[in-house]
Design an enzyme around this catalytic site. Structure first.
Site, short mmCIF file in Angstrom:
data_model
loop_
_atom_site.label_atom_id
_atom_site.label_comp_id
_atom_site.label_asym_id
_atom_site.label_seq_id
_atom_site.Cartn_x
_atom_site.Cartn_y
_atom_site.Cartn_z
CE LYS A 46 -4.03 2.08 2.20
NZ LYS A 46 -3.57 3.48 1.94
CG PHE A 118 -2.90 0.14 -8.03
CD1 PHE A 118 -4.25 0.43 -8.22
CD2 PHE A 118 -2.14 1.03 -7.29
CE1 PHE A 118 -4.82 1.57 -7.68
CE2 PHE A 118 -2.71 2.17 -6.74
CZ PHE A 118 -4.05 2.45 -6.93
NE ARG A 188 -15.21 2.29 1.19
CZ ARG A 188 -14.22 3.15 1.36
NH1 ARG A 188 -12.96 2.75 1.24
NH2 ARG A 188 -14.45 4.42 1.64
CE LYS A 194 -8.95 1.22 4.43
NZ LYS A 194 -9.06 2.69 4.39
#
Length: 279
Positions: A46, A118, A188, A194
């Site tokens: 991340k 990504f 979402r 994460k």
């Protein structure tokens, strides 16, 4: 220094980075939970960067502001949309944030920045398919400013924890997990996760509260409100410079915390930074 009033009126301080565009249809991560099977996901670091969307012509922030990237920076980018982050390296978020928010780009600063890609948001393939398509696309890319973020398989929860510990020890922020069969869904997405050693969330500043004692004449705390309407004081995590020049009402900030109280408020909430897609 003149003390801050106890309650300041709400105002919006955001200004476009260079121009405004429609906010891009980005997918956002949910929190990792123990029931998720790491073997179903591909894992990457991340990054401590600024989210950006390449629409085939220009770089746009999560909030819909166009980054004033130099023409030479994006000259080798492909025509297809890309999802990624502008990145300057671990622990260099503040310098990156300052560089990408300038109305007039500074060449010296942008030459050190990379757009770390990504995902391929326009594709309907599952993530493994999108990753293969990106790898093929990047074999044709010839620019030092565009990089494909590495994705890794992990066998189980122990291997995932070990990778998190390693990345964190090296100065990284945490991990991102993308379900191998997950589709790109704006908003979402429970197939994008994460994982960090701490939790973080966002809140809007309602007021700047005056400090006392050693903070007399400076900010003591921020009164903030979460998206679901909960209000609390955010009083730790600030440098003296941030207390002298605090985020003002209307600004969205990110804070770190560890779990919630029985009333739903964050435990040990600490200011982290102004939200990364704010101008």
């Amino acid at each position: 220094m003149k003390p801050f009033p106890v309650l300041l009126p709400l105002l919006w301080l955001g200004q476009p980075v260079s121009a405004s565009a429609e906010a891009p249809p980005l997918q956002l991560a949910a929190e990792h939970a123990p029931h998720h099977n790491p073997a179903d996901y591909l894992v990457s670091e991340k990054l401590d960067g600024v989210r950006a969307y390449w629409n085939g012509h220009r770089l746009i922030s999560r909030g819909g502001h166009v980054f004033a990237a130099p023409d030479w920076f994006v000259a080798g980018f492909p025509a297809t949309p890309l999802d990624g982050e502008l990145w300057l390296g671990r622990g260099r978020f503040d310098a990156l944030s300052a560089a990408v928010r300038r109305l007039e780009p500074v060449a010296r600063e942008w030459r050190a920045i990379r757009f770390m890609v990504f995902d391929l948001p326009a594709s309907t393939l599952p993530f493994e398919g999108r990753l293969a398509a990106l790898q093929s696309l990047f074999r044709e890319v010839n620019t030092p400013y565009l990089h494909l973020l590495e994705q890794h398989r992990v066998a189980d929860a122990a291997a995932l924890a070990a990778r998190l510990d390693k990345v964190t020890a090296e100065g990284g922020e945490g991990l991102m997990l993308r379900h191998r069969r997950g589709r790109y869904v704006p908003g979402r997405n429970q197939e994008l996760l994460k994982l960090k050693h701490f939790q973080d969330a966002e809140a809007t500043v309602l007021a700047v509260l005056p400090g006392q004692g050693k903070y007399a004449g400076m900010m003591g705390a921020l009164l903030v409100e979460t998206p679901d309407g909960r209000r609390f004081k955010l009083g730790t995590g600030f440098s003296d410079d941030e207390r002298s020049h605090p985020p003002l009402p209307g600004v969205v900030v990110t804070y770190r915390y560890r779990g919630e109280t029985t009333t739903g408020l964050p435990r040990f909430a600490s200011f982290w930074r102004i939200r990364d897609d704010m101008p």
